[in-house]
Write a protein that holds these residues in place. Structure first.
Motif, short mmCIF file in Angstrom:
data_model
loop_
_atom_site.label_atom_id
_atom_site.label_comp_id
_atom_site.label_asym_id
_atom_site.label_seq_id
_atom_site.Cartn_x
_atom_site.Cartn_y
_atom_site.Cartn_z
N ARG A 1 42.64 58.73 10.48
CA ARG A 1 43.37 59.94 10.80
C ARG A 1 42.41 61.07 11.16
NH1 ARG A 1 48.24 59.90 12.53
NH2 ARG A 1 48.15 62.16 12.16
N ILE A 2 42.74 61.81 12.20
CA ILE A 2 41.90 62.90 12.65
C ILE A 2 41.82 63.99 11.57
CG2 ILE A 2 43.85 64.04 13.81
CD1 ILE A 2 40.09 64.08 14.79
N GLU A 3 42.87 64.15 10.77
CA GLU A 3 42.84 65.16 9.71
C GLU A 3 41.71 64.88 8.72
OE1 GLU A 3 47.23 64.67 10.90
OE2 GLU A 3 45.48 63.38 10.61
N LEU A 4 41.57 63.61 8.31
CA LEU A 4 40.52 63.28 7.34
C LEU A 4 39.15 63.31 8.00
CD1 LEU A 4 39.58 62.48 4.57
CD2 LEU A 4 40.15 60.10 5.09
N ARG A 5 39.05 62.83 9.21
CA ARG A 5 37.75 62.82 9.88
C ARG A 5 37.25 64.25 10.11
NH1 ARG A 5 38.02 60.75 14.86
NH2 ARG A 5 40.27 60.33 14.98
N THR A 6 38.16 65.17 10.43
CA THR A 6 37.78 66.56 10.60
C THR A 6 37.34 67.18 9.27
OG1 THR A 6 39.32 66.79 12.45
CG2 THR A 6 38.60 68.82 11.37
N ALA A 7 38.11 66.91 8.22
CA ALA A 7 37.76 67.44 6.90
C ALA A 7 36.42 66.90 6.41
CB ALA A 7 38.87 67.11 5.91
N GLY B 1 46.96 57.93 1.92
CA GLY B 1 45.77 58.34 1.17
C GLY B 1 44.84 59.18 2.02
N GLN B 2 44.72 58.85 3.30
CA GLN B 2 43.85 59.64 4.18
C GLN B 2 44.37 61.07 4.31
OE1 GLN B 2 42.35 57.89 7.90
NE2 GLN B 2 43.51 56.05 7.38
N SER C 1 51.90 68.46 0.12
CA SER C 1 51.57 69.35 1.22
C SER C 1 51.26 68.56 2.49
CB SER C 1 50.36 70.21 0.84
OG SER C 1 49.99 71.07 1.89
N ALA C 2 50.51 67.46 2.35
CA ALA C 2 50.16 66.65 3.51
C ALA C 2 51.38 66.01 4.14
CB ALA C 2 49.14 65.58 3.10
#
Length: 484
Positions: free
Chosen positions: A157-163, A356-357, A139-140
């Motif tokens: 990555r902003i995706e992981l930091r946001t999550a 991985g992120q 999915s990622a």
């Protein structure tokens, strides 16, 4: 490719990339035999590697097919190669042993026979959520922007930091925005980065718990600061000592409030407030949230960062929840430290790996991470309960000579040895006899002072064995501790 008149030829196989030097002066066949034999002996051609066909190799080297066939036949006769109908010619599985027999200087260390592993520091890797991880990865990757595969923001990555900002706030009481988070390869790298930044800012003295993870001490000392030991007892780090003359000049303290390793204590409410007050008075607390997700007697204790967000650096990782091999950790930083730590991360390795992120971000936002932690918490609680039950009695008879502590949370327990029973050295020796791997507490103290007053104990990790291997490991532990 070089011609037949060259002193050496080079080739790359179709199955593997290999640089092979063929000495023309030794004769084409002899030179090829020698080159292949040396490639097998030094490991460049590993056992099971499929070689090119004789026709392909002959064309690559500019020799006759008969020359290659003759060289293969000789190495098959020596046991270096095997040839089977339909599977081609491969390096023999025993080739490593054949090669080793030619070396008179090679000495092999006898491996230690470990049948049961109760060492701390790792979760049950057999329960890694492979299906959920693959689903999240697909999915990622389907949604990943093109720039995800290039050099990126050193913070991650902003995706992981946001999550993570949402997840840590919801589950650990951490107050953070995505801009305050830096992704690392784990807590050890985070401590190195903080050590470098603190030393560069003129604050080269840090306090660290004692006992603690010895590699973490080494990481901080290697990054510049001087380290002062902060004692630990049943109520956690003795934070009242931070206000004494012994700790004059200490700007920062590394603590594990949720579940101390290896003692297993949780920082008491009074000490939590005292530590937060010390931080607000112009100091910095670095909070290692060591296996904080796994609390069994009540809800997990919230992070110190939540009550002093401007003065606490929060450290976490996926090492205990998923596996250390992912090399994914995170720092939540007060705003004034984001810039210096980001610069240090850029200089260290630019940024952590991307795939991985993205996958972990998807796992968190889809709540697959929550589901995995909940199921893991239940499994590890059952293991904790079985450990306690087995150490209380053996065949209806009470076991004596030790006490069990630090079992309210985490993936390890502390077995304190009583003076009248077995010593730590005796327990470790007996464990070896039963094929059991465990850690002694003595190896985890890092300051030399007061060694004669330190308790003797062993640290039992109940996270790493598989479900099937765990009962037999407990049997070995009970036999090890049964001294009467």
């Amino acid at each position: 490719m070089s011609g037949a008149n060259s002193m050496a030829d080079y080739w790359s196989t179709l199955d593997v990339d290999l640089h092979l030097t063929v000495d023309s002066g030794a004769g084409r066949r002899d030179g090829l035999e020698r080159a292949l034999r040396e490639a097998i002996r030094d490991g460049r051609l590993a056992a099971g590697t499929r070689l090119p066909s004789t026709r392909t190799l002959a064309a690559e080297l500019g020799v006759s097919r008969g020359t290659v066939s003759a060289a293969f036949d000789q190495l098959i006769a020596e046991g270096h190669l095997v040839a089977r109908q339909g599977s081609g010619t491969r390096v023999a599985r025993t080739a490593g042993a054949v090669a080793a027999s030619h070396s008179t200087n090679h000495r092999r260390a006898e491996p230690v026979s470990i049948r049961h592993d109760l060492r701390s520091g790792s979760p049950d890797l057999s329960r890694f959520p492979t299906t959920a991880w693959l689903r999240a990865a697909r999915s990622a990757l389907d949604r990943a922007p093109r720039d995800a595969f290039g050099y990126g923001d050193p913070r991650g990555r902003i995706e992981l930091r946001t999550a993570l900002a949402e997840y840590l706030g919801r589950t650990r009481g951490v107050l953070a925005t995505p801009d305050q988070i830096v992704i690392t390869t784990g807590v050890q790298q985070a401590l190195r980065l903080m050590g470098r930044v603190l030393a560069a800012s003129g604050n080269p003295v840090m306090a660290m718990e004692d006992p603690y993870i010895t590699q973490f001490h080494a990481a901080v000392r290697g990054s510049g600061p001087t380290v002062v030991p902060l004692p630990v007892d049943e109520d956690g780090a003795q934070v009242d000592r931070l206000n004494t003359a012994e700790f004059d000049g200490v700007h920062a303290a590394v603590v594990t409030p949720s579940h101390q390793f290896p003692i297993g204590s949780t920082l008491s409410p009074a000490r939590r407030q005292e530590l937060a007050a010390w931080a607000r008075a112009g100091h910095l607390v670095i909070e290692d949230d060591y296996d904080g997700e796994f609390r069994y007697d009540r809800q997990p204790v919230g992070a110190i960062q939540g009550i002093a967000p401007d003065d606490v650096v929060y450290l976490g990782s996926a090492s205990k929840t998923l596996g250390p091999g992912l090399r994914l950790g995170w720092m939540v930083l007060p705003p004034r430290w984001v810039g210096p730590v980001t610069e240090a991360k850029l200089l260290a390795d630019h940024h952590s790996e991307t795939l991985g992120q993205l996958t972990l971000a998807e796992l968190i936002t889809s709540h697959g991470y929550d589901r995995h932690i909940r199921s893991s918490r239940l499994r590890y609680r059952r293991r904790r309960d079985l450990l306690a039950d087995r150490l209380i009695s053996r065949a209806g008879r009470p076991l004596t000579g030790f006490t069990l502590s630090g079992i309210a949370a985490g993936l390890h327990a502390l077995v304190r040895l009583e003076p009248a029973g077995l010593s730590e050295a005796e327990v470790l020796t007996r464990a070896t006899e039963y094929g059991l791997a465990i850690h002694g507490l003595s190896d985890m103290w890092w300051s030399p002072a007061g060694t004669e007053h330190r308790p003797q104990a062993i640290v039992v990790g109940y996270g790493s064995p598989s479900d099937g291997a765990y009962p037999a490991a407990l049997d070995a532990l009970v036999r090890t501790l049964s001294w009467t």
